[in-house]
Design an enzyme around this catalytic site. Sequence first.
Site, mmCIF file in Angstrom:
data_model
loop_
_atom_site.group_PDB
_atom_site.id
_atom_site.type_symbol
_atom_site.label_atom_id
_atom_site.label_comp_id
_atom_site.label_asym_id
_atom_site.label_seq_id
_atom_site.Cartn_x
_atom_site.Cartn_y
_atom_site.Cartn_z
ATOM 1 N N HIS A 106 0.861 -1.187 0.000
ATOM 2 C CA HIS A 106 0.000 0.000 0.000
ATOM 3 C C HIS A 106 0.903 1.245 0.000
ATOM 4 O O HIS A 106 2.016 1.200 0.528
ATOM 5 C CB HIS A 106 -0.879 -0.065 1.262
ATOM 6 C CG HIS A 106 -1.798 1.100 1.418
ATOM 7 N ND1 HIS A 106 -1.380 2.295 1.969
ATOM 8 C CD2 HIS A 106 -3.088 1.267 1.089
ATOM 9 C CE1 HIS A 106 -2.392 3.142 1.965
ATOM 10 N NE2 HIS A 106 -3.437 2.546 1.433
ATOM 11 N N PRO A 107 0.445 2.359 -0.574
ATOM 12 C CA PRO A 107 1.323 3.545 -0.677
ATOM 13 C C PRO A 107 1.897 4.052 0.649
ATOM 14 O O PRO A 107 2.943 4.703 0.657
ATOM 15 C CB PRO A 107 0.412 4.600 -1.315
ATOM 16 C CG PRO A 107 -0.605 3.819 -2.052
ATOM 17 C CD PRO A 107 -0.818 2.543 -1.287
ATOM 18 N N ASN A 108 1.234 3.776 1.762
ATOM 19 C CA ASN A 108 1.801 4.201 3.055
ATOM 20 C C ASN A 108 2.943 3.312 3.516
ATOM 21 O O ASN A 108 3.687 3.694 4.413
ATOM 22 C CB ASN A 108 0.725 4.141 4.156
ATOM 23 C CG ASN A 108 -0.247 5.290 4.067
ATOM 24 O OD1 ASN A 108 -0.091 6.187 3.251
ATOM 25 N ND2 ASN A 108 -1.254 5.248 4.914
ATOM 26 N N LYS A 109 3.056 2.120 2.971
ATOM 27 C CA LYS A 109 4.020 1.152 3.493
ATOM 28 C C LYS A 109 5.428 1.461 2.986
ATOM 29 O O LYS A 109 5.617 2.367 2.183
ATOM 30 C CB LYS A 109 3.570 -0.270 3.134
ATOM 31 C CG LYS A 109 2.144 -0.600 3.633
ATOM 32 C CD LYS A 109 2.050 -0.723 5.139
ATOM 33 C CE LYS A 109 0.665 -0.592 5.743
ATOM 34 N NZ LYS A 109 -0.376 -1.483 5.274
ATOM 35 N N ASN A 110 6.418 0.679 3.434
ATOM 36 C CA ASN A 110 7.811 1.063 3.169
ATOM 37 C C ASN A 110 8.205 1.015 1.701
ATOM 38 O O ASN A 110 9.064 1.775 1.267
ATOM 39 C CB ASN A 110 8.771 0.225 4.011
ATOM 40 C CG ASN A 110 8.834 0.733 5.448
ATOM 41 O OD1 ASN A 110 8.014 1.571 5.853
ATOM 42 N ND2 ASN A 110 9.786 0.270 6.215
#
Length: 400
Positions: free
Chosen positions: A194-198
Amino acid sequence: MTEPARPPVSRPAERTTFLPFSRPTIGDAEIAEVVDSMRSGWITTGPKVERFTNEFAAYVGARHASAVSSATAGLHLALLAHGIGAGDEVITSPLTFVATLNVIELVGATPVLADIDRHTLQIRVDHVARRIGPRTRAIIPVHFVGQPVDLDPLLELARAHDLVLIEDAAHAAGTEYKGRRIGSFPTTSVFSFHPNKNITTGEGGMVVSHDEDVVSRVTLLKFHGLSRDAWKRFDRAGSPRYDVAIPGFKYNMMDMQAALGIHQLPQLDAFIEARRRLAERYQAAFRGLDALLLPEPVPYPSRHAWHLYTPLLDLDALTIDRDAFMAELKARNIGVGLHYTAAHEFSYYRDRYGWRPDDFPDAHFVSDRILSLPLYPSLTRADQDDVIAAVRDIAQRSAR
Ligand SMILES: *Cc1c(COP(=O)(O)O)cnc(C)c1O
């Protein structure tokens, strides 16, 4: 009438632009690779997904891997692939993204919660042990914010009670436990892009396992239950005929997504290093501030992937609650996240299982106090200084 005397407070210079709490780092290589997919005429699952899958498995040290459309899809399929369903209990943490519990419900199993440690935010193995009963089939520990759970005693519990261990590794790409990467242990692990992940593929996930059969079943289930390598049926060599072994889902990753992943993965270590430096800067800046309880390291050898920077507010030292504190940050143009409201406090779970907030006191404590401050590789020191100044300012104005 005169105003009561107020102590002089330093007002930080107002930010004129909103600072997001998270932002993906997408470079020219990712953009060119996506464009290449679009120009090639092959957009969906194909050779780029295969390449990304192999390279990710090699990075984490996994034997077998299958790319999926999200970690939620991956957790869902991991449970099904391990044969978990109606009548089974699955032990997990209340401090997680609710997808972890939702998929347990969706396969017809029952989530059983074990409390966390309020200092490290990780699930407590002694609590997991106490929740094991005759119907327990699996444990889903969550490597929270990029630190690893204590895997050795969990592996031991799983062995002793013949339980499946599925790691929710959504935060843990690049995390290490006792010198080994998450993904390399004799378990099944699920990562999120997901775009928030690293690292990101827009949306996407990866299921890895030491068990080839589990990954084969995930691969079958993620694409309608069609017999293997269904995408090859459009090749010159492939046959357009296929068989359906079992009704499956539509949880495959596309080449356009893998195109991002192929160029994100080689940067993961540098991304984590940038996150670590920023997190240490926050720690140094906030040490000694009464309003904050700072993130604490786990008491065993590990590499923190710093997915999130999540201090807790010390509500005893403040006149405002966490939600008001977050609103104050937003009023100063500082983005902030909430990871997470403890899952047992959502109405569905509260109503279905009769859980009360204090049934899991440490998760409840954290749920009321946690917030996520901006942390990502492209966050500049000047931006971070704005965050620090805003936190200090709010803390000072709201000091009890
Ligand atoms: C993000 C996340 C998920 C779900 O990942 P998606 O790829 O968005 O489906 C699951 N568990 C945890 C702990 C997460 O943070």
